[in-house]
Enzyme design. Sequence first.
Site, PDB file in Angstrom:
ATOM      1  N   LYS A 105       0.839  -1.205   0.000  1.00  0.00           N
ATOM      2  CA  LYS A 105       0.000   0.000   0.000  1.00  0.00           C
ATOM      3  C   LYS A 105       0.875   1.256   0.000  1.00  0.00           C
ATOM      4  O   LYS A 105       1.625   1.491   0.944  1.00  0.00           O
ATOM      5  CB  LYS A 105      -0.901   0.033   1.247  1.00  0.00           C
ATOM      6  CG  LYS A 105      -1.958   1.129   1.143  1.00  0.00           C
ATOM      7  CD  LYS A 105      -2.624   1.455   2.459  1.00  0.00           C
ATOM      8  CE  LYS A 105      -1.913   2.513   3.234  1.00  0.00           C
ATOM      9  NZ  LYS A 105      -1.885   3.842   2.611  1.00  0.00           N
ATOM     10  N   GLU A 129      10.967   1.679   9.569  1.00  0.00           N
ATOM     11  CA  GLU A 129      11.835   2.828   9.252  1.00  0.00           C
ATOM     12  C   GLU A 129      11.026   4.072   9.583  1.00  0.00           C
ATOM     13  O   GLU A 129      10.073   4.395   8.877  1.00  0.00           O
ATOM     14  CB  GLU A 129      12.204   2.814   7.764  1.00  0.00           C
ATOM     15  CG  GLU A 129      12.982   1.596   7.315  1.00  0.00           C
ATOM     16  CD  GLU A 129      14.376   1.534   7.906  1.00  0.00           C
ATOM     17  OE1 GLU A 129      14.909   2.579   8.298  1.00  0.00           O
ATOM     18  OE2 GLU A 129      14.918   0.418   7.994  1.00  0.00           O
ATOM     19  N   CYS A 163      13.390  11.960   5.285  1.00  0.00           N
ATOM     20  CA  CYS A 163      13.631  11.551   6.671  1.00  0.00           C
ATOM     21  C   CYS A 163      15.088  11.800   7.072  1.00  0.00           C
ATOM     22  O   CYS A 163      15.411  11.858   8.246  1.00  0.00           O
ATOM     23  CB  CYS A 163      13.267  10.082   6.855  1.00  0.00           C
ATOM     24  SG  CYS A 163      14.076   9.031   5.640  1.00  0.00           S
ATOM     25  N   GLU A 207       9.756  16.083  15.222  1.00  0.00           N
ATOM     26  CA  GLU A 207       9.975  16.073  13.772  1.00  0.00           C
ATOM     27  C   GLU A 207       8.954  16.981  13.080  1.00  0.00           C
ATOM     28  O   GLU A 207       7.752  16.837  13.280  1.00  0.00           O
ATOM     29  CB  GLU A 207       9.822  14.645  13.239  1.00  0.00           C
ATOM     30  CG  GLU A 207      10.184  14.541  11.777  1.00  0.00           C
ATOM     31  CD  GLU A 207       9.963  13.145  11.198  1.00  0.00           C
ATOM     32  OE1 GLU A 207       8.928  12.537  11.487  1.00  0.00           O
ATOM     33  OE2 GLU A 207      10.837  12.694  10.439  1.00  0.00           O
TER      34      GLU A 207
HETATM   35  P1  NDP Z   1       2.595   7.948   8.148  1.00  0.00           P
HETATM   36  O1  NDP Z   1       3.121   7.172   9.291  1.00  0.00           O
HETATM   37  O2  NDP Z   1       1.433   8.837   8.372  1.00  0.00           O
HETATM   38  O3  NDP Z   1       2.173   6.998   6.951  1.00  0.00           O
HETATM   39  C1  NDP Z   1       3.040   6.064   6.351  1.00  0.00           C
HETATM   40  C2  NDP Z   1       2.230   4.982   5.686  1.00  0.00           C
HETATM   41  O4  NDP Z   1       1.541   4.244   6.690  1.00  0.00           O
HETATM   42  C3  NDP Z   1       1.152   5.513   4.737  1.00  0.00           C
HETATM   43  O5  NDP Z   1       0.993   4.631   3.664  1.00  0.00           O
HETATM   44  C4  NDP Z   1      -0.053   5.514   5.639  1.00  0.00           C
HETATM   45  O6  NDP Z   1      -1.257   5.507   4.934  1.00  0.00           O
HETATM   46  C5  NDP Z   1       0.172   4.229   6.408  1.00  0.00           C
HETATM   47  N1  NDP Z   1      -0.580   4.104   7.652  1.00  0.00           N
HETATM   48  C6  NDP Z   1      -1.084   5.072   8.451  1.00  0.00           C
HETATM   49  N2  NDP Z   1      -1.759   4.523   9.489  1.00  0.00           N
HETATM   50  C7  NDP Z   1      -1.664   3.183   9.355  1.00  0.00           C
HETATM   51  C8  NDP Z   1      -2.162   2.068  10.096  1.00  0.00           C
HETATM   52  N3  NDP Z   1      -2.908   2.211  11.189  1.00  0.00           N
HETATM   53  N4  NDP Z   1      -1.874   0.831   9.668  1.00  0.00           N
HETATM   54  C9  NDP Z   1      -1.121   0.647   8.558  1.00  0.00           C
HETATM   55  N5  NDP Z   1      -0.658   1.643   7.802  1.00  0.00           N
HETATM   56  C10 NDP Z   1      -0.907   2.907   8.192  1.00  0.00           C
HETATM   57  O7  NDP Z   1       3.834   8.746   7.563  1.00  0.00           O
HETATM   58  P2  NDP Z   1       3.826   9.823   6.403  1.00  0.00           P
HETATM   59  O8  NDP Z   1       3.247   9.237   5.164  1.00  0.00           O
HETATM   60  O9  NDP Z   1       3.282  11.087   6.945  1.00  0.00           O
HETATM   61  O10 NDP Z   1       5.395   9.968   6.122  1.00  0.00           O
HETATM   62  C11 NDP Z   1       6.215  10.823   6.806  1.00  0.00           C
HETATM   63  C12 NDP Z   1       6.969  10.083   7.893  1.00  0.00           C
HETATM   64  O11 NDP Z   1       7.735   9.037   7.324  1.00  0.00           O
HETATM   65  C13 NDP Z   1       7.971  10.975   8.600  1.00  0.00           C
HETATM   66  O12 NDP Z   1       7.901  10.740   9.987  1.00  0.00           O
HETATM   67  C14 NDP Z   1       9.307  10.505   8.069  1.00  0.00           C
HETATM   68  O13 NDP Z   1      10.386  10.721   8.916  1.00  0.00           O
HETATM   69  C15 NDP Z   1       9.051   9.051   7.874  1.00  0.00           C
HETATM   70  N6  NDP Z   1      10.018   8.505   6.933  1.00  0.00           N
HETATM   71  C16 NDP Z   1      10.995   7.662   7.402  1.00  0.00           C
HETATM   72  C17 NDP Z   1      11.960   7.173   6.550  1.00  0.00           C
HETATM   73  C18 NDP Z   1      13.013   6.223   7.048  1.00  0.00           C
HETATM   74  O14 NDP Z   1      13.631   5.574   6.205  1.00  0.00           O
HETATM   75  N7  NDP Z   1      13.252   6.099   8.325  1.00  0.00           N
HETATM   76  C19 NDP Z   1      11.996   7.556   5.132  1.00  0.00           C
HETATM   77  C20 NDP Z   1      10.914   8.431   4.752  1.00  0.00           C
HETATM   78  C21 NDP Z   1       9.969   8.885   5.635  1.00  0.00           C
HETATM   79  P3  NDP Z   1      -1.959   6.880   4.449  1.00  0.00           P
HETATM   80  O15 NDP Z   1      -0.931   7.936   4.334  1.00  0.00           O
HETATM   81  O16 NDP Z   1      -2.512   6.497   3.155  1.00  0.00           O
HETATM   82  O17 NDP Z   1      -2.989   7.187   5.472  1.00  0.00           O
END
Ligand code: NDP
Length: 483
Positions: free
Chosen positions: A174, A249, A283, A384
């Site tokens: 997803k 991650e 990130c 963050e």
């Molecule tokens: P989110 O945690 O909001 O979302 C990440 C993914 O998880 C999306 O596909 C989201 O769906 C999904 N998701 C949300 N809730 C659930 C749940 N209950 N169960 C399963 N999946 C779920 O992060 P963001 O998209 O806002 O991304 C930004 C974040 O990602 C920042 O904190 C950044 O630091 C981190 N990041 C970390 C990296 C690393 O390598 N450590 C690299 C890049 C980013 P949807 O958005 O469709 O609701």
Amino acid sequence: MEQIVNYIDGAFTQPLSKSWLDNYNPSTGEVYSKIANSNAQDIAKAYEAAEKAFPSWSNTTIDERSRILLKIASLIETNLVDLAEAEAKDNGKPLSLAMTIDIPRAASNFRFFAQAITQFASEAHESVGLNSMNFTLRHPIGVVGCISPWNLPLYLFTWKIAPAIAAGNTVVAKPSEVTPMTASLLGKIISEAGLPKGVLNIVHGTGSSAGQAIIEHPNIKAISFTGGTKTGEHIARTAAPMFKKLSLELGGKNPNLIFADCDYETMLETTVKSSFANQGQICLCGSRIFVEESMYEQFKKDFIEKVSQLKVGDPFNAETNLGAIVSQPHLEKIQSYIKIAEKEGGKILFGGKRVTVANLEKGYYLQPTVIEVQDNQCRVNQEEIFGPVVTIMPFKTEAEALKMANGVQYGLSATLWTNNLDRTMRLSKQIQSGIVWVNTWLNRDLRTPFGGMKNSGVGREGGFEALRFFTEPKNVCIKYNNQ
Ligand code: NDP
């Protein structure tokens, strides 16, 4: 209006939920497509397809898997322009960035794991004196779940999918609901590359519905997730009672430590990038800049001058350095942190304001923002923000710099600017982060372990680490008669 539908069992399919979400173009602030708002039934259907495909895919020869992954990589390259344009439109990032970083890296992810799987070997341990021989089998896990965020959409989506399928798993994946477009285009590419149906199933929808159904699915035994720390915590809590394998991650609040003995010009140029690339929505961006006191004022002046030259604007304009912020809610979140900084006594040295771009007045544009803070404990240094906002403050000693670098809940990456080898070694060993860059930033070799310490995650991706995650080791011990 264009509909982004699921890709399940080798076919583009309407969501069983019959429900749709709006997909915004952040550079115009307008809805430009509809996305499938999938539910647990859609995930169940994707799971069934993946389960059906597993016995055959997991028995496909390494050569054949590798060949298909290489084909996917070259088709991504053939479609570079279309994919980059789709990414820029969906995410708001400059087209130039999507053309040079996001999409080439998506191709490299497939190419890298197509090759890595041919070199992936397991261990053998001879128990001398016990007349027994151990060898480790590494089987694919089965159906695995991959969930990715919106900041580097195709780049991070494929970073998970490529090792998962290279290792012989089948996948329910997803992408973020905020940026579904390139994941949808990937469906066409994998089908053209001849990936057997059901090996990769792409389901769109919200985290709370489609994402939640993946993590709750009792037979999806491994989850590779990239996203926020709060979501990671929720996933860990949900998955732990089912003993799922997890790779998380998560967020970061990365320090950028600048010592007076560094190569100043290279540092300055790279620090502008590490602060504001992709509107600061990487990130690995260095959002806390600590500068040795003796050069602090000079740095401040030169840095602000460089930042003031950055152009915020239409992602499709070749001159643009910063495009649009990914969404209205995210823009509001970033703006709220700028207000918090002011309330906490931070001084806005540059930026802080929304930008109106001609003919794109409803787009979500924000100035690159530099805030001078007094204390590493302030909220803008501890939480963050994930936008084009950096803080700067001086330090007197190496020990003080190290204490501030480590003084956060996160531990993803750190950047050091120094030409002192002893200091490089001392700090690299003591900094609490999964990645340390010295005199460089975002310099990635895909063989290296990638991931964070502390609240930045669990486990490592990259190279054989990813292939280890996506396989289950099994030791076989054979006793033999030595007479
Ligand atoms: P989110 O945690 O909001 O979302 C990440 C993914 O998880 C999306 O596909 C989201 O769906 C999904 N998701 C949300 N809730 C659930 C749940 N209950 N169960 C399963 N999946 C779920 O992060 P963001 O998209 O806002 O991304 C930004 C974040 O990602 C920042 O904190 C950044 O630091 C981190 N990041 C970390 C990296 C690393 O390598 N450590 C690299 C890049 C980013 P949807 O958005 O469709 O609701």
